[in-house]
Design a protein around this motif. Sequence first.
Motif, PDB file in Angstrom:
ATOM      1  N   GLY A 225     -10.225   1.507  -4.693  1.00 16.92           N
ATOM      2  CA  GLY A 225      -9.633   2.374  -3.685  1.00 16.92           C
ATOM      3  C   GLY A 225      -8.247   2.853  -4.088  1.00 16.92           C
ATOM      4  N   THR A 226      -7.751   3.847  -3.336  1.00 13.85           N
ATOM      5  CA  THR A 226      -6.408   4.368  -3.575  1.00 13.85           C
ATOM      6  C   THR A 226      -5.366   3.334  -3.167  1.00 13.85           C
ATOM      7  N   LYS A 227      -4.417   3.070  -4.042  1.00  9.64           N
ATOM      8  CA  LYS A 227      -3.365   2.098  -3.755  1.00  9.64           C
ATOM      9  C   LYS A 227      -2.366   2.697  -2.770  1.00  9.64           C
ATOM     10  N   ASN A 228      -1.700   1.826  -2.025  1.00  7.65           N
ATOM     11  CA  ASN A 228      -0.728   2.288  -1.036  1.00  7.65           C
ATOM     12  C   ASN A 228       0.346   3.171  -1.653  1.00  7.65           C
ATOM     13  N   GLU A 229       0.872   2.749  -2.805  1.00  8.89           N
ATOM     14  CA  GLU A 229       1.952   3.516  -3.425  1.00  8.89           C
ATOM     15  C   GLU A 229       1.497   4.903  -3.856  1.00  8.89           C
ATOM     16  N   ASP A 230       0.238   5.009  -4.291  1.00 10.77           N
ATOM     17  CA  ASP A 230      -0.288   6.321  -4.684  1.00 10.77           C
ATOM     18  C   ASP A 230      -0.493   7.210  -3.466  1.00 10.77           C
ATOM     19  N   LEU A 231      -0.944   6.602  -2.383  1.00 12.77           N
ATOM     20  CA  LEU A 231      -1.148   7.366  -1.156  1.00 12.77           C
ATOM     21  C   LEU A 231       0.189   7.863  -0.605  1.00 12.77           C
ATOM     22  N   LEU A 232       1.179   6.984  -0.576  1.00 12.55           N
ATOM     23  CA  LEU A 232       2.493   7.346  -0.048  1.00 12.55           C
ATOM     24  C   LEU A 232       3.218   8.344  -0.934  1.00 12.55           C
ATOM     25  N   ALA A 233       2.792   8.465  -2.189  1.00 13.76           N
ATOM     26  CA  ALA A 233       3.419   9.415  -3.107  1.00 13.76           C
ATOM     27  C   ALA A 233       2.959  10.845  -2.862  1.00 13.76           C
ATOM     28  N   GLN A 234       1.905  11.026  -2.096  1.00 15.43           N
ATOM     29  CA  GLN A 234       1.429  12.373  -1.794  1.00 15.43           C
ATOM     30  C   GLN A 234       2.422  13.041  -0.841  1.00 15.43           C
ATOM     31  N   PRO A 235       2.897  14.236  -1.181  1.00 15.08           N
ATOM     32  CA  PRO A 235       3.942  14.897  -0.381  1.00 15.08           C
ATOM     33  C   PRO A 235       3.617  15.025   1.103  1.00 15.08           C
ATOM     34  N   ALA A 236       2.382  15.395   1.436  1.00 17.90           N
ATOM     35  CA  ALA A 236       2.031  15.582   2.847  1.00 17.90           C
ATOM     36  C   ALA A 236       2.087  14.260   3.600  1.00 17.90           C
ATOM     37  N   ILE A 237       1.574  13.198   2.986  1.00 21.58           N
ATOM     38  CA  ILE A 237       1.608  11.880   3.623  1.00 21.58           C
ATOM     39  C   ILE A 237       3.056  11.417   3.794  1.00 21.58           C
ATOM     40  N   ALA A 238       3.869  11.648   2.795  1.00 19.82           N
ATOM     41  CA  ALA A 238       5.266  11.209   2.835  1.00 19.82           C
ATOM     42  C   ALA A 238       6.042  11.852   3.978  1.00 19.82           C
ATOM     43  N   LEU A 239       5.617  13.030   4.426  1.00 21.97           N
ATOM     44  CA  LEU A 239       6.317  13.750   5.491  1.00 21.97           C
ATOM     45  C   LEU A 239       5.862  13.354   6.895  1.00 21.97           C
ATOM     46  N   THR A 240       4.907  12.451   6.998  1.00 19.38           N
ATOM     47  CA  THR A 240       4.429  12.009   8.312  1.00 19.38           C
ATOM     48  C   THR A 240       5.215  10.778   8.769  1.00 19.38           C
ATOM     49  N   PRO A 241       5.219  10.487  10.063  1.00 25.18           N
ATOM     50  CA  PRO A 241       5.866   9.254  10.535  1.00 25.18           C
ATOM     51  C   PRO A 241       5.296   8.006   9.856  1.00 25.18           C
ATOM     52  N   ALA A 242       3.984   8.002   9.613  1.00 29.44           N
ATOM     53  CA  ALA A 242       3.367   6.860   8.938  1.00 29.44           C
ATOM     54  C   ALA A 242       3.886   6.729   7.520  1.00 29.44           C
ATOM     55  N   GLY A 243       4.030   7.857   6.821  1.00 30.40           N
ATOM     56  CA  GLY A 243       4.525   7.837   5.451  1.00 30.40           C
ATOM     57  C   GLY A 243       5.969   7.384   5.377  1.00 30.40           C
ATOM     58  N   GLU A 244       6.770   7.851   6.313  1.00 30.60           N
ATOM     59  CA  GLU A 244       8.185   7.478   6.316  1.00 30.60           C
ATOM     60  C   GLU A 244       8.368   5.977   6.542  1.00 30.60           C
ATOM     61  N   LYS A 245       7.498   5.402   7.371  1.00 32.56           N
ATOM     62  CA  LYS A 245       7.609   3.970   7.687  1.00 32.56           C
ATOM     63  C   LYS A 245       6.719   3.097   6.806  1.00 32.56           C
ATOM     64  N   LYS A 246       5.964   3.780   5.900  1.00 28.98           N
ATOM     65  CA  LYS A 246       5.011   3.067   5.034  1.00 28.98           C
ATOM     66  C   LYS A 246       4.038   2.230   5.880  1.00 28.98           C
ATOM     67  N   ALA A 247       3.597   2.809   6.984  1.00 28.74           N
ATOM     68  CA  ALA A 247       2.737   2.118   7.933  1.00 28.74           C
ATOM     69  C   ALA A 247       1.267   2.339   7.596  1.00 28.74           C
ATOM     70  N   ILE A 248       0.727   1.462   6.763  1.00 24.17           N
ATOM     71  CA  ILE A 248      -0.680   1.537   6.345  1.00 24.17           C
ATOM     72  C   ILE A 248      -1.372   0.229   6.714  1.00 24.17           C
ATOM     73  N   ILE A 249      -2.493   0.352   7.410  1.00 26.47           N
ATOM     74  CA  ILE A 249      -3.298  -0.812   7.789  1.00 26.47           C
ATOM     75  C   ILE A 249      -4.617  -0.742   7.042  1.00 26.47           C
ATOM     76  N   ARG A 250      -5.011  -1.836   6.438  1.00 27.19           N
ATOM     77  CA  ARG A 250      -6.312  -1.913   5.770  1.00 27.19           C
ATOM     78  C   ARG A 250      -7.113  -3.069   6.366  1.00 27.19           C
ATOM     79  N   MET A 251      -8.386  -2.794   6.646  1.00 26.68           N
ATOM     80  CA  MET A 251      -9.271  -3.830   7.183  1.00 26.68           C
ATOM     81  C   MET A 251     -10.626  -3.735   6.503  1.00 26.68           C
ATOM     82  N   ASP A 252     -11.340  -4.851   6.495  1.00 27.01           N
ATOM     83  CA  ASP A 252     -12.684  -4.876   5.927  1.00 27.01           C
ATOM     84  C   ASP A 252     -13.545  -3.820   6.611  1.00 27.01           C
ATOM     85  N   GLY A 253     -14.214  -2.990   5.811  1.00 19.99           N
ATOM     86  CA  GLY A 253     -14.968  -1.872   6.357  1.00 19.99           C
ATOM     87  C   GLY A 253     -16.129  -2.264   7.243  1.00 19.99           C
TER      88      GLY A 253
END
Length: 308
Positions: free
Chosen positions: A256-284
């Motif tokens: 899967g995509t790593k958190n740091e790679d996801l947060l490096a995407q410009p659009a994600i970085a501009l969201t409140p979630a991106g600014e706070k690095k708020a990522i939740i992962r759970m078993d699918g």
Amino acid sequence: MTMRNNLRRIRPWELALTAAVMALPLIPTGPIEVFSFVRAAHAEEKKLDTSRLVSVGGDITEIVYALGEESRLIARDTTSMYPEAALKLPNVGYMRALSPEGILAMNPTAIIAVEGSGPQEALAVLKNASVPFETVPSAFTRDGIIAKIDRVGTLLRVPDKAKALEEKVAADLDAAIADAEKRPEAERKRVLFILSAQNGRIMASGTGTAADGIVKLAGAINAVGAFPGYKPLTDEAIIEAKPDIILMMNRGDGAGTKNEDLLAQPAIALTPAGEKKAIIRMDGVYLLGFGPRTAAAARELNTAIYGG
């Protein structure tokens, strides 16, 4: 047995009579022939031999185990990863890419599959081989889970066990929903569920999906609830969604995509979630299964979103 197979066993005059009655306006006529037809269809379903059962769908397999009927299982699909004992069963492939040859090699007496299993070509081969293939409807709601348990219990002919499980699961779900609904609407956070983020393309969940259902059960808001199903999002759409939280499946295989790679995407970085690095992962399977453990998954997600 499917209704098609049931109809083949009805004599021509019975079929004609049934069709004529069904075409009448819905008024309380109560003809004896209708009840005879319903009893005949129910009797056919009761004859379903589940002594050598293949389950397709992680939720179906979980329900079979929760009912204490796992001794019937001879194989399962790749999404059936819980309980751990299920992993010891032969694997017949992914639920949407089933291999009919692999299933038939198991010599099953019946297959119980969640709605959406396939492909249709595989199902046609199985039906032509006269292997009973029963489908269980799937709705990503509290009532949908209860209906699933009832359907599996009916097919396995264990109505008392099914009723007991339904009551237990319903009480658990109702308690989880009641807790989540205590939070005022104005305080609910916006969650963006990302199915995948390959090559920079964000595939997100709209309405009518398991992700949408679990987000709502957890007392949060789907940040992209304006479209049905899963769709790729443009950078503009991601920014406009303004998610407070990004939710993803924890794959565990490193693919899967790593958190740091996801947060490096410009659009994600501009969201409140991106600014706070708020990522939740759970078993699918746990998060999106909509089976007996869904209340626990909703509580865990609620805690992860809002804190203990």
